[in-house]
Structures are given as C-alpha cells and as structure tokens.
Design a protein around this motif. Structure first.
Motif, PDB file in Angstrom:
ATOM      1  N   PHE A  62       0.856  -1.348  -0.035  1.00 47.20           N
ATOM      2  CA  PHE A  62       0.003  -0.168   0.095  1.00 47.20           C
ATOM      3  C   PHE A  62       0.736   1.189   0.071  1.00 47.20           C
TER       4      PHE A  62
ATOM      5  N   SER B 203       2.534   1.558  -3.448  1.00 40.95           N
ATOM      6  CA  SER B 203       1.500   2.029  -4.534  1.00 40.95           C
ATOM      7  C   SER B 203       1.480   3.754  -4.405  1.00 40.95           C
ATOM      8  N   TYR B 204       1.291   4.311  -2.906  1.00 38.71           N
ATOM      9  CA  TYR B 204       1.271   5.586  -2.927  1.00 38.71           C
ATOM     10  C   TYR B 204       2.426   6.368  -3.377  1.00 38.71           C
TER      11      TYR B 204
ATOM     12  N   TRP C 183      -3.029   8.524  -3.046  1.00 40.87           N
ATOM     13  CA  TRP C 183      -3.566   7.492  -2.262  1.00 40.87           C
ATOM     14  C   TRP C 183      -5.209   7.245  -3.033  1.00 40.87           C
ATOM     15  N   LYS C 184      -5.314   5.763  -3.249  1.00 40.43           N
ATOM     16  CA  LYS C 184      -6.613   5.398  -3.626  1.00 40.43           C
ATOM     17  C   LYS C 184      -7.396   4.469  -2.686  1.00 40.43           C
ATOM     18  N   PHE C 185      -6.998   4.336  -1.465  1.00 38.18           N
ATOM     19  CA  PHE C 185      -7.573   3.344  -0.505  1.00 38.18           C
ATOM     20  C   PHE C 185      -8.432   3.897   0.633  1.00 38.18           C
TER      21      PHE C 185
ATOM     22  N   THR D 293      -8.325   3.151   5.640  1.00 36.54           N
ATOM     23  CA  THR D 293      -7.479   2.446   5.385  1.00 36.54           C
ATOM     24  C   THR D 293      -6.065   3.238   5.611  1.00 36.54           C
ATOM     25  N   CYS D 294      -5.823   4.341   5.352  1.00 41.63           N
ATOM     26  CA  CYS D 294      -4.738   5.292   5.168  1.00 41.63           C
ATOM     27  C   CYS D 294      -4.084   5.269   6.948  1.00 41.63           C
TER      28      CYS D 294
END
Length: 290
Positions: free
Chosen positions: A75, A78-79, A85-87, A91-92
C-alpha cells in the motif's frame, strides 16, 4: 547538489513524490523482498525443529509482527509510485499506524529476549523452569497490553486532529503540533531510550565477564553465544529504532517553528528505517547470528 526536488503547495502539503521514489521506494522494496524471504525461511526452520522453548515462541511472535508489516508495505509503495492515495482515509490510518505498531511490539519482544537471557545468566531464572505455558502467557500479556495501548492511541489520538484527505496519506506529522501527542511521544521516547541504555550497559558487562572467563574458546560456549545473540537484538534496536526517536525530538522542537519541508522527508526516511529490522531473520538464516 540536491538529491531530489521538493515543493510546497499553497495548502501546506509537501509534494515529495520525486524524493519518495528515489529514497523510500527502494528502501521499502528491499524490506518487502528481504523481510518476506527471511520470515518464510525462518518459519520453515522453526516448523522443522518443533522447538517449544520460550525464545523460540518469542521469535515466532516477531515473525508474525514482521508478516503484518510486510502486508501493509505494498500500500505504501503504491502511494509513493502513484503520488496519490486510492484506498480511503481509514485504510490510510491503518497502514500508517502499522509502522508504529510493528516497531513498538517488536521492541517489546526484543527486550523480552534480552531480559530473559540476562535473568538466566544472573541465576534469577532457571531455563528448565520455563515451560510452553510460560512462553504463551508472556506472549499473550505483551499482545494484550500492547493492543490496549495501541487501540487507545489509535482511536482517540492518531489521525483524529486533522482533516481526512482522499488523495494524500502518511502526513500525520501535523498531529505533533498538539500537546497531547507531544506528551505521548516524549514519554515513549524517554522510556525507550532509558530501556535501551540500561540493557546495553548490563549486556556489555555480561559479555565482558564471559569473554574474560571463557577465553580463548568463546564461540564454543553456548552461554557466550546466547549473550551475543541478545546483544544483536540491542544493536538492531539502536540501528533501526533509535534514529527515528532521536529525530522525532528534533522534529517536534524545530518543524513548527521553521516549517522546513526537508524535515518531513527526513522523518519519513527515519520511519522507513524502523522497518529494516524485518531483515533480522535473514541474519539468522544467513548465519550472522546463530
């Protein structure tokens, strides 16, 4: 020459995507690959040996902690790759808190190993008296106490003093401007520093005594190897955890006065350094520590 470029947006958010790709992505990638390999191989070794010693049980707990952290690293990567951030915000918070969760729990289990071996050396504890139930009881106590403290901080402090963002994550440094978080951080830093200093001094005294007594065949004695093993865990704490806490003191005292964006990046690097302890199992497998 600057390693990477940093700019500050009008809303105060640091855009350090270029810096993250050059520094944090390789570091987290190394931890993800090396940590995964180490935890898998060490798990196989423990499964084959089927040992029920208290140290083996603690090592198994550390493997579980490493596994939890390693699951969260994709995660982060990905960021840093996408600079977005896409979650979701919750979740962050979870992924961001995993670094602290892993660091403090791992610290507790490292300290448990060191303390147990010191107690055995000073004849305050007999290895024969330690049974599987004692190992399980110690593990459960650490998990419950740690989860209680972690849950209280996460639910009532971590990420609750700032507005949620749908596109940015891992910017919880802003919370250090609040008095309650400053107090929590100073207490944790002071406790960890004092614990490491005290255990390191005692451990060095023990190793020096054993070296004088058992010379020249030091490595042939199990007791000496066990104390060197314990000292290895203290070295991991000093190398991986203490830079983060030392810099955190500097950050709290300077960032909100000077607003230097590079301090945020340095803080993220120190935080990433704490995850390098996941490579400890590779050291065992590779024979650096027996």
């Amino acid at each position: 020459m600057e390693v990477c470029n940093m700019t500050i947006q009008s809303n105060g958010t640091m855009e350090n995507a270029d810096c993250s790709r050059k520094i944090l992505v390789p570091l987290y990638s190394l931890v993800l690959l090396g940590g995964t390999a180490g935890t898998v191989m060490m798990s196989l070794v423990l499964f084959q040996r089927k040992s029920q010693s208290i140290i083996t049980v603690i090592i198994a707990n550390i493997i579980v902690l490493h596994s939890i952290l390693l699951v969260s690293l994709p995660f982060r990567l990905s960021y840093y790759f996408l600079a977005e951030w896409k979650f979701g915000w919750f979740t962050c918070r979870i992924v961001s808190s995993m670094v602290h969760f892993h660091m403090y729990f791992t610290f507790l289990f490292y300290v448990a190993i060191v303390v147990i071996r010191l107690l055995i050396y000073f004849k305050k504890l007999q290895l024969q008296e330690l049974k599987m139930c004692h190992a399980v009881a110690l593990s459960v106590t650490i998990w419950l106490l740690g989860m209680l403290i972690f849950s209280l901080i996460f639910l009532f402090q971590y990420g609750t003093h700032m507005e949620s963002s749908q596109h940015h994550c891992f910017q919880f440094y802003k919370e250090l401007g609040h008095t309650s978080m400053v107090i929590v951080n100073y207490c944790m830093i002071g406790l960890i520093m004092a614990t490491v200093l005290g255990l390191s001094l005692v451990q060095l005294v023990v190793i020096t005594r054993l070296a004088k007594t058992l010379w020249p065949g030091l490595l042939s004695h199990q007791e000496f190897r066990a104390q060197i093993n314990s000292f290895f865990f203290l070295v991991v704490i000093v190398v991986c955890f203490l830079p983060h806490h030392a810099f955190r003191v500097y950050f709290i005292q300077n960032h909100f006065q000077s607003e230097k964006p590079e301090l945020i990046l340095y803080g993220e690097i120190c935080k990433a350094l704490t995850t390098v302890c996941c490579l400890d199992m590779l050291c065992f497998i590779g024979g650096v520590v027996h």
